[in-house]
Structure formats: C-alpha cells, structure tokens
Design a protein around this motif. Structure first.
Motif, PDB file in Angstrom:
ATOM      1  N   VAL A 187      -2.678   4.132  -4.701  1.00  0.00           N
ATOM      2  CA  VAL A 187      -1.864   4.273  -3.483  1.00  0.00           C
ATOM      3  C   VAL A 187      -0.380   4.372  -3.816  1.00  0.00           C
ATOM      4  N   LEU A 188       0.070   3.544  -4.753  1.00  0.00           N
ATOM      5  CA  LEU A 188       1.498   3.529  -5.106  1.00  0.00           C
ATOM      6  C   LEU A 188       1.861   4.539  -6.185  1.00  0.00           C
ATOM      7  N   ASP A 189       0.863   5.267  -6.685  1.00  0.00           N
ATOM      8  CA  ASP A 189       1.066   6.252  -7.734  1.00  0.00           C
ATOM      9  C   ASP A 189       1.740   5.613  -8.952  1.00  0.00           C
ATOM     10  N   MET A 190       1.143   4.505  -9.398  1.00  0.00           N
ATOM     11  CA  MET A 190       1.636   3.769 -10.552  1.00  0.00           C
ATOM     12  C   MET A 190       0.473   3.561 -11.519  1.00  0.00           C
ATOM     13  N   SER A 191       0.781   3.213 -12.734  1.00  0.00           N
ATOM     14  CA  SER A 191      -0.278   2.891 -13.691  1.00  0.00           C
ATOM     15  C   SER A 191      -0.821   1.501 -13.342  1.00  0.00           C
ATOM     16  N   PRO A 192      -2.087   1.251 -13.657  1.00  0.00           N
ATOM     17  CA  PRO A 192      -2.648  -0.089 -13.399  1.00  0.00           C
ATOM     18  C   PRO A 192      -1.850  -1.193 -14.101  1.00  0.00           C
ATOM     19  N   ARG A 193      -1.364  -0.932 -15.290  1.00  0.00           N
ATOM     20  CA  ARG A 193      -0.562  -1.927 -16.012  1.00  0.00           C
ATOM     21  C   ARG A 193       0.741  -2.229 -15.277  1.00  0.00           C
ATOM     22  N   SER A 194       1.389  -1.202 -14.762  1.00  0.00           N
ATOM     23  CA  SER A 194       2.627  -1.411 -14.007  1.00  0.00           C
ATOM     24  C   SER A 194       2.357  -2.211 -12.741  1.00  0.00           C
ATOM     25  N   VAL A 195       1.234  -1.927 -12.106  1.00  0.00           N
ATOM     26  CA  VAL A 195       0.860  -2.682 -10.902  1.00  0.00           C
ATOM     27  C   VAL A 195       0.629  -4.147 -11.264  1.00  0.00           C
ATOM     28  N   ASP A 196      -0.070  -4.398 -12.375  1.00  0.00           N
ATOM     29  CA  ASP A 196      -0.311  -5.779 -12.806  1.00  0.00           C
ATOM     30  C   ASP A 196       0.994  -6.521 -13.060  1.00  0.00           C
ATOM     31  N   LEU A 197       1.932  -5.857 -13.716  1.00  0.00           N
ATOM     32  CA  LEU A 197       3.227  -6.487 -14.003  1.00  0.00           C
ATOM     33  C   LEU A 197       4.008  -6.759 -12.716  1.00  0.00           C
TER      34      LEU A 197
END
Length: 186
Positions: free
Chosen positions: A159-169
């Motif tokens: 949804v946010l067009d981000m990598s899963p790692r970036s979302v986790d951080l």
C-alpha cells in the motif's frame, strides 16, 4: 489498469452505475480489514465488521463530494482512514455522558472476582496519531494501516509502496515513538 482502478476512475467521472460495480469487487477485502481491526477491540464491541465496512464505503463513494483515487492502493489507504475515523467517532460517542460515558461493561464473572479490565485508549491513540503525523506523516500512515485497518507488514509495504524491510523499520520507530509518548503522558 486494474478493474478496481478503472471503476474508481469512472466514479470520479460521475458514472452513476460505477459505485454499484465497485462494491462486489472490494467488499471481501474491506470486510477482512474491518474484521481484523474489530478483533483487536475490547470485548463487548457493538460495532460489527459489516457495519464498519458499509459506513466506510458510504463515506468513500459519497457522490456529493468529489473523491479522487489514483489506484486501488490509494482507495484502500482511504478506507483505512475512514475506518479509523468511524472507530474514533464511535469511541467518542460511547464516552459521552448521554451514552453511559465513564461506565465500563464488566462481565459477570469479572464482577464476581472483582476484576475490571481497563478500556483501550483509542482516543489517546488517535490524538497521538495526529501528533505523529506532524512529525512523520509516513509513520502515521503506517500506523493507520497496521493498527486501524489491520494490515500485515507485507500488505502495508504494498500500500505504501515501500520495501518490507523499510516498513519494519518504520513500524519499530512508530511503536517506540508511541511508547515514549504514552510513558511520558504526551
């Protein structure tokens, strides 16, 4: 262009039949989001997933107000925000004196044992979310999607067009920010 995006575009153009075509395509996804969110609420919640979906949908396809969605992702982000607002409004309504504000439901077993569970601080979370948005809008959007819409980390990344790692951080940052604010009393 996906079918949902095409229909959203038709709604923007003023097609009176497009809204009727949209609901069957997205209903199950919205219902799952609502069910996940309501599962996190306190026991005794009177708002049901179906009612939450319908209210959010009505707000999203309101023909009197022009709505513009770039994509399916944008629509679901708007749905998450609509669900958040509905839940907050419901919490405020229940907190009013007219609707028994200040009183808490207590299960008979809990009353007999002398246990009273505290209500979740939904209104406090909403206030803090506004503060977080002023500091980091992307983190606030992430919290809305994870907490209020019940999306997983992977779904939020899409949804946010981000990598899963970036979302986790970013999720770790947002949780730490909330923890600090709640410990300090804002």
């Amino acid at each position: 262009m996906s079918e949902v995006t095409r229909i959203l575009s038709a709604i923007e153009q003023g097609d009176p039949h497009a809204a009727a075509q949209l609901l069957p395509l997205i209903y199950e996804d919205l219902r799952q989001l609502a069910a996940r969110k309501l599962a996190q609420e306190k026991p005794g919640q009177t708002l049901q997933a179906t009612a939450l979906v319908h209210e959010a949908y009505l707000r999203l396809v309101d023909v009197d107000r022009a709505q513009h969605w770039d994509s399916r992702r944008h629509f679901f982000a708007a749905a998450a925000e609509a669900m958040r607002r509905i839940l907050v409004e419901d919490a405020r309504r229940k907190g009013s004196v007219k609707h028994g504000g200040g009183r808490a439901r207590v299960a008979l077993d809990d009353a007999l044992l002398g246990e009273v569970r505290p209500n979740p601080a939904l209104l406090e979370i909403d206030e803090l979310l506004d503060q977080l948005a002023a500091v980091n809008a992307k983190a606030a959007e992430l919290v809305k999607l994870r907490f209020f819409a019940g999306l997983t980390g992977e779904q939020t990344a899409v949804v946010l067009d981000m990598s899963p790692r970036s979302v986790d951080l970013l999720w770790a940052y947002a949780r730490a920010w909330f923890f600090e604010k709640m410990q300090r009393g804002r």
